[in-house]
Design a protein around this motif. Structure first.
Motif, PDB file in Angstrom:
ATOM      1  N   PRO A 288       0.835  -1.224   0.000  1.00 52.84           N
ATOM      2  CA  PRO A 288       0.000   0.000   0.000  1.00 52.84           C
ATOM      3  C   PRO A 288       0.857   1.256   0.000  1.00 52.84           C
ATOM      4  CG  PRO A 288      -0.751  -1.574   1.666  1.00 52.84           C
ATOM      5  CD  PRO A 288       0.578  -2.066   1.185  1.00 52.84           C
ATOM      6  N   ILE A 289       0.443   2.241  -0.769  1.00 51.88           N
ATOM      7  CA  ILE A 289       1.069   3.561  -0.795  1.00 51.88           C
ATOM      8  C   ILE A 289       0.127   4.538  -0.102  1.00 51.88           C
ATOM      9  CG2 ILE A 289       1.842   5.446  -2.279  1.00 51.88           C
ATOM     10  CD1 ILE A 289       2.626   3.375  -4.348  1.00 51.88           C
ATOM     11  N   SER A 290       0.642   5.324   0.842  1.00 54.88           N
ATOM     12  CA  SER A 290      -0.182   6.228   1.645  1.00 54.88           C
ATOM     13  C   SER A 290      -0.213   7.620   1.047  1.00 54.88           C
ATOM     14  CB  SER A 290       0.330   6.305   3.087  1.00 54.88           C
ATOM     15  OG  SER A 290       0.153   5.071   3.747  1.00 54.88           O
ATOM     16  N   VAL A 291      -1.399   8.222   1.107  1.00 57.14           N
ATOM     17  CA  VAL A 291      -1.601   9.630   0.741  1.00 57.14           C
ATOM     18  C   VAL A 291      -2.205  10.305   1.964  1.00 57.14           C
ATOM     19  CG1 VAL A 291      -2.773  11.240  -0.801  1.00 57.14           C
ATOM     20  CG2 VAL A 291      -1.993   9.029  -1.671  1.00 57.14           C
ATOM     21  N   PHE A 292      -1.559  11.356   2.487  1.00 57.93           N
ATOM     22  CA  PHE A 292      -1.929  11.909   3.781  1.00 57.93           C
ATOM     23  C   PHE A 292      -2.795  13.166   3.642  1.00 57.93           C
ATOM     24  CE2 PHE A 292       1.849   9.403   4.595  1.00 57.93           C
ATOM     25  CZ  PHE A 292       1.470   8.684   5.719  1.00 57.93           C
ATOM     26  N   PHE A 293      -3.577  13.403   4.713  1.00 53.96           N
ATOM     27  CA  PHE A 293      -4.498  14.533   4.767  1.00 53.96           C
ATOM     28  C   PHE A 293      -4.327  15.260   6.100  1.00 53.96           C
ATOM     29  CE2 PHE A 293      -6.217  11.461   1.892  1.00 53.96           C
ATOM     30  CZ  PHE A 293      -6.850  12.178   0.897  1.00 53.96           C
ATOM     31  N   ASN A 294      -4.683  16.546   6.109  1.00 52.09           N
ATOM     32  CA  ASN A 294      -4.671  17.311   7.352  1.00 52.09           C
ATOM     33  C   ASN A 294      -5.918  17.021   8.177  1.00 52.09           C
ATOM     34  OD1 ASN A 294      -2.227  18.576   6.852  1.00 52.09           O
ATOM     35  ND2 ASN A 294      -3.188  20.226   5.687  1.00 52.09           N
ATOM     36  N   VAL A 302       0.140  16.641   1.115  1.00 52.81           N
ATOM     37  CA  VAL A 302       1.433  16.725   0.426  1.00 52.81           C
ATOM     38  C   VAL A 302       1.266  16.115  -0.960  1.00 52.81           C
ATOM     39  CG1 VAL A 302       3.870  16.104   0.503  1.00 52.81           C
ATOM     40  CG2 VAL A 302       2.635  16.537   2.632  1.00 52.81           C
ATOM     41  N   LEU A 303       1.261  16.944  -2.001  1.00 55.21           N
ATOM     42  CA  LEU A 303       1.016  16.468  -3.358  1.00 55.21           C
ATOM     43  C   LEU A 303       2.125  15.537  -3.855  1.00 55.21           C
ATOM     44  CD1 LEU A 303      -0.407  19.702  -5.020  1.00 55.21           C
ATOM     45  CD2 LEU A 303      -1.662  17.717  -4.158  1.00 55.21           C
ATOM     46  N   LYS A 304       3.295  15.585  -3.230  1.00 54.81           N
ATOM     47  CA  LYS A 304       4.368  14.678  -3.635  1.00 54.81           C
ATOM     48  C   LYS A 304       3.994  13.215  -3.407  1.00 54.81           C
ATOM     49  CE  LYS A 304       8.301  17.825  -3.095  1.00 54.81           C
ATOM     50  NZ  LYS A 304       9.584  18.085  -2.392  1.00 54.81           N
ATOM     51  N   ASP A 305       3.030  12.969  -2.499  1.00 58.42           N
ATOM     52  CA  ASP A 305       2.574  11.593  -2.292  1.00 58.42           C
ATOM     53  C   ASP A 305       2.031  10.987  -3.581  1.00 58.42           C
ATOM     54  OD1 ASP A 305       3.270  11.772   0.334  1.00 58.42           O
ATOM     55  OD2 ASP A 305       1.252  12.096   1.089  1.00 58.42           O
ATOM     56  N   LEU A 306       1.542  11.824  -4.497  1.00 59.43           N
ATOM     57  CA  LEU A 306       0.947  11.326  -5.734  1.00 59.43           C
ATOM     58  C   LEU A 306       1.990  10.810  -6.724  1.00 59.43           C
ATOM     59  CD1 LEU A 306      -1.840  14.013  -6.274  1.00 59.43           C
ATOM     60  CD2 LEU A 306      -2.057  11.741  -5.283  1.00 59.43           C
ATOM     61  N   VAL A 307       3.277  11.099  -6.496  1.00 59.44           N
ATOM     62  CA  VAL A 307       4.323  10.580  -7.383  1.00 59.44           C
ATOM     63  C   VAL A 307       4.331   9.058  -7.343  1.00 59.44           C
ATOM     64  CG1 VAL A 307       6.804  10.497  -7.795  1.00 59.44           C
ATOM     65  CG2 VAL A 307       5.714  12.661  -7.167  1.00 59.44           C
ATOM     66  N   ASN A 308       4.277   8.495  -6.131  1.00 62.13           N
ATOM     67  CA  ASN A 308       4.247   7.040  -5.997  1.00 62.13           C
ATOM     68  C   ASN A 308       2.951   6.464  -6.539  1.00 62.13           C
ATOM     69  OD1 ASN A 308       6.712   7.262  -4.685  1.00 62.13           O
ATOM     70  ND2 ASN A 308       5.762   7.425  -2.665  1.00 62.13           N
ATOM     71  N   VAL A 309       1.837   7.196  -6.299  1.00 64.69           N
ATOM     72  CA  VAL A 309       0.545   6.730  -6.792  1.00 64.69           C
ATOM     73  C   VAL A 309       0.545   6.691  -8.322  1.00 64.69           C
ATOM     74  CG1 VAL A 309      -1.922   7.271  -6.890  1.00 64.69           C
ATOM     75  CG2 VAL A 309      -0.666   7.591  -4.754  1.00 64.69           C
ATOM     76  N   LYS A 310       1.170   7.669  -8.958  1.00 64.40           N
ATOM     77  CA  LYS A 310       1.216   7.720 -10.419  1.00 64.40           C
ATOM     78  C   LYS A 310       1.974   6.524 -10.989  1.00 64.40           C
ATOM     79  CE  LYS A 310       2.013  10.961 -14.199  1.00 64.40           C
ATOM     80  NZ  LYS A 310       2.430  12.339 -14.566  1.00 64.40           N
ATOM     81  N   ALA A 311       3.061   6.135 -10.321  1.00 60.95           N
ATOM     82  CA  ALA A 311       3.820   4.968 -10.778  1.00 60.95           C
ATOM     83  C   ALA A 311       2.976   3.704 -10.690  1.00 60.95           C
ATOM     84  CB  ALA A 311       5.088   4.828  -9.948  1.00 60.95           C
ATOM     85  N   ALA A 313      -0.318   3.643 -10.753  1.00 67.45           N
ATOM     86  CA  ALA A 313      -1.375   3.758 -11.756  1.00 67.45           C
ATOM     87  C   ALA A 313      -0.863   3.345 -13.132  1.00 67.45           C
ATOM     88  CB  ALA A 313      -1.897   5.193 -11.782  1.00 67.45           C
ATOM     89  N   LYS A 314       0.368   3.728 -13.472  1.00 75.56           N
ATOM     90  CA  LYS A 314       0.947   3.360 -14.761  1.00 75.56           C
ATOM     91  C   LYS A 314       1.056   1.848 -14.892  1.00 75.56           C
ATOM     92  CE  LYS A 314       5.049   4.062 -17.635  1.00 75.56           C
ATOM     93  NZ  LYS A 314       6.389   4.683 -17.719  1.00 75.56           N
ATOM     94  N   PHE A 315       1.494   1.177 -13.825  1.00 69.92           N
ATOM     95  CA  PHE A 315       1.593  -0.280 -13.852  1.00 69.92           C
ATOM     96  C   PHE A 315       0.218  -0.908 -14.055  1.00 69.92           C
ATOM     97  CE2 PHE A 315       1.344  -4.411 -11.875  1.00 69.92           C
ATOM     98  CZ  PHE A 315       2.472  -5.068 -12.351  1.00 69.92           C
ATOM     99  N   ALA A 316      -0.793  -0.375 -13.328  1.00 73.15           N
ATOM    100  CA  ALA A 316      -2.145  -0.935 -13.430  1.00 73.15           C
ATOM    101  C   ALA A 316      -2.692  -0.790 -14.847  1.00 73.15           C
ATOM    102  CB  ALA A 316      -3.065  -0.248 -12.431  1.00 73.15           C
ATOM    103  N   ILE A 317      -2.436   0.361 -15.482  1.00 73.22           N
ATOM    104  CA  ILE A 317      -2.937   0.591 -16.841  1.00 73.22           C
ATOM    105  C   ILE A 317      -2.251  -0.355 -17.828  1.00 73.22           C
ATOM    106  CG2 ILE A 317      -3.050   2.278 -18.703  1.00 73.22           C
ATOM    107  CD1 ILE A 317      -3.221   4.465 -16.530  1.00 73.22           C
ATOM    108  N   GLU A 318      -0.930  -0.470 -17.732  1.00 76.39           N
ATOM    109  CA  GLU A 318      -0.193  -1.298 -18.687  1.00 76.39           C
ATOM    110  C   GLU A 318      -0.490  -2.785 -18.529  1.00 76.39           C
ATOM    111  OE1 GLU A 318       3.807  -0.221 -17.889  1.00 76.39           O
ATOM    112  OE2 GLU A 318       3.733   1.651 -19.065  1.00 76.39           O
ATOM    113  N   ASN A 319      -0.866  -3.214 -17.330  1.00 72.04           N
ATOM    114  CA  ASN A 319      -1.101  -4.638 -17.069  1.00 72.04           C
ATOM    115  C   ASN A 319      -2.572  -4.964 -16.829  1.00 72.04           C
ATOM    116  OD1 ASN A 319       1.829  -5.915 -16.635  1.00 72.04           O
ATOM    117  ND2 ASN A 319       1.815  -3.846 -15.756  1.00 72.04           N
ATOM    118  N   ASP A 320      -3.447  -3.969 -17.066  1.00 67.01           N
ATOM    119  CA  ASP A 320      -4.890  -4.176 -16.919  1.00 67.01           C
ATOM    120  C   ASP A 320      -5.233  -4.750 -15.536  1.00 67.01           C
ATOM    121  OD1 ASP A 320      -7.528  -4.039 -17.759  1.00 67.01           O
ATOM    122  OD2 ASP A 320      -7.524  -6.111 -18.502  1.00 67.01           O
ATOM    123  N   ARG A 321      -4.727  -4.086 -14.493  1.00 67.62           N
ATOM    124  CA  ARG A 321      -4.945  -4.557 -13.124  1.00 67.62           C
ATOM    125  C   ARG A 321      -5.926  -3.637 -12.396  1.00 67.62           C
ATOM    126  NH1 ARG A 321      -0.810  -7.903 -11.348  1.00 67.62           N
ATOM    127  NH2 ARG A 321      -2.079  -8.124  -9.465  1.00 67.62           N
TER     128      ARG A 321
END
Length: 392
Positions: A288-294, A302-311, A313-321
């Motif tokens: 699991p990758i965490s995205v934090f809230f106040n 912290v929008l930088k949390d979305l960098v890991n989420v984007k990676a 997401a890319k894997f899920a799209i390419e592998n239909d997961r």
């Protein structure tokens, strides 16, 4: 009368040490609010005691409870808190009043005051901001204009006092205020002129009014203060997750390299490397990758949390997961109902980000758990997690 003022001052400041009905918390920084936040209006009834300069040398009784001295008054005010410790208000009070002359004679003296008063929340200054505090002690001092309607005179005056607020709800407080208004000597409309030999000129040479006020304070617009997120702690947590993933990748690469060496020696063995590689990749993408809230927010801290989420997401799209998004709130603050709502909205917020990254909505599942106490410190439970689901 000076003794009475000293007693009132000591009482007001002594109450500040007794005003805490909870364990004092550590002071922390709060986020700056917009101009329209933390406004309040006040309405109250005063009982004023009037001491005029005309009493000088008349030896009238100093008893503040004499009927010829006192009268009721109305008070309204509007103000704003700039930070939890400092605010300001514009206060209007008056309408009815008394003037005391020789032989304890009283007469009507209709008037009004308008004073601008800085407010100092002594409870927040000493103990730190706490939105659940029941009793706040707030000294103030101010300067303004007064008008004696009976004789159509304007004077300058100043005021000091202690405002005590008692929490009824997040938007309503009962307030008890003790104060002193000091006016120029012609405020009463009948000023005597004294020589240097007439005696003390501090108290007796001016018109003074002591008052006690009981009323209600109503908060307008957004109330309270948000704690500044601990960005360093969030960065450390995100970095620790990255370090863990990198460590898993490093282990997987080492395993692959070792197996390649074995394959070079035994080219007929092909099943085990594929199995190990599949297991390593599976461990990586399902972490699991965490995205934090106040606190009490549904916007990503912290929008930088979305960098890991984007990676991911890319894997899920390419592998239909498929992707699972899970929302959480911390159980230490807020009601269960509010925490359920927060966890749901946080999961929806991250889902929308995934859709913007190109993931199909039907490939995303959301769930939420309300208030939890999984991580320490409590701030880390205000999050949503993203992970690739197991293949069926």
């Amino acid at each position: 009368m000076k003794k009475l003022l000293i007693v009132l001052a000591f009482a007001g400041f002594a109450m500040s040490s007794m005003a805490q009905d909870e364990v004092p918390e550590l002071k922390h920084s709060v986020a700056t609010n917009s101009f329209w936040n933390n406004w309040f209006i006040q309405a109250g009834v005063q009982w004023g005691v009037f001491y005029t300069g005309e009493e000088h040398g008349d030896n009238l009784t100093k008893n503040p409870f004499k009927g010829f001295r006192s009268s009721p008054e109305l008070a309204i005010g509007i103000g704003k808190w700039f930070v939890p410790e400092l605010g300001a208000r514009l206060k209007f009070n008056g309408i009815w009043g008394r003037t005391v002359n020789e032989n304890e004679v009283k007469k009507s003296n209709k008037f009004w005051n308008i004073h601008l008063q800085p407010l100092f929340n002594l409870s927040n200054i000493m103990y730190g901001y706490n939105p659940d505090r029941t009793w706040n002690v707030i000294p103030f001092a101010g300067l303004g204009v007064s008008r004696t309607c009976s004789v159509n005179l304007y004077t300058i005056g100043f005021s000091v006092g202690v405002l005590n607020t008692f929490k009824i709800s997040d938007r309503t407080q009962l307030h008890l205020e003790l104060g002193w208004d000091r006016h120029e000597p012609d405020f009463s409309g009948d000023h005597k002129f004294y020589s240097v030999n007439d005696g003390p000129r501090g108290w007796d040479s001016h018109d003074n009014m002591l008052y006690a006020e009981l009323g209600l304070t109503f908060n307008v617009g957004k109330t309270g203060w948000d704690k500044v997120p601990d960005v360093n702690a969030l960065k450390q947590l995100s970095q620790s997750q990255l370090d863990a993933l990198n460590a898993q990748l490093a282990d997987a690469n080492n395993t692959i390299n070792n197996l390649r060496d074995e394959l070079a020696k035994k080219p007929t063995v092909i099943e085990k490397p594929a199995e190990v590689i599949t297991k390593s990749v599976k461990d990586f993408i399902t972490t699991p990758i965490s995205v934090f809230f106040n606190l009490n927010k549904t916007e990503i801290a912290v929008l930088k949390d979305l960098v890991n989420v984007k990676a991911l997401a890319k894997f899920a799209i390419e592998n239909d997961r498929n992707i699972l998004v899970t929302g959480y709130a911390d159980s230490a603050t807020g009601t269960p109902e509010r925490n359920q709502w927060l966890s749901e909205k946080r999961a929806e917020r991250v889902k929308n980000e995934l859709i913007e990254m190109g993931v199909k909505p039907e490939k995303i599942t959301t769930t939420h758990y309300g208030g939890v106490e999984i991580l320490t410190p409590v701030d880390f439970n205000r999050r949503a997690t993203v992970q690739i689901t197991e293949e069926e």
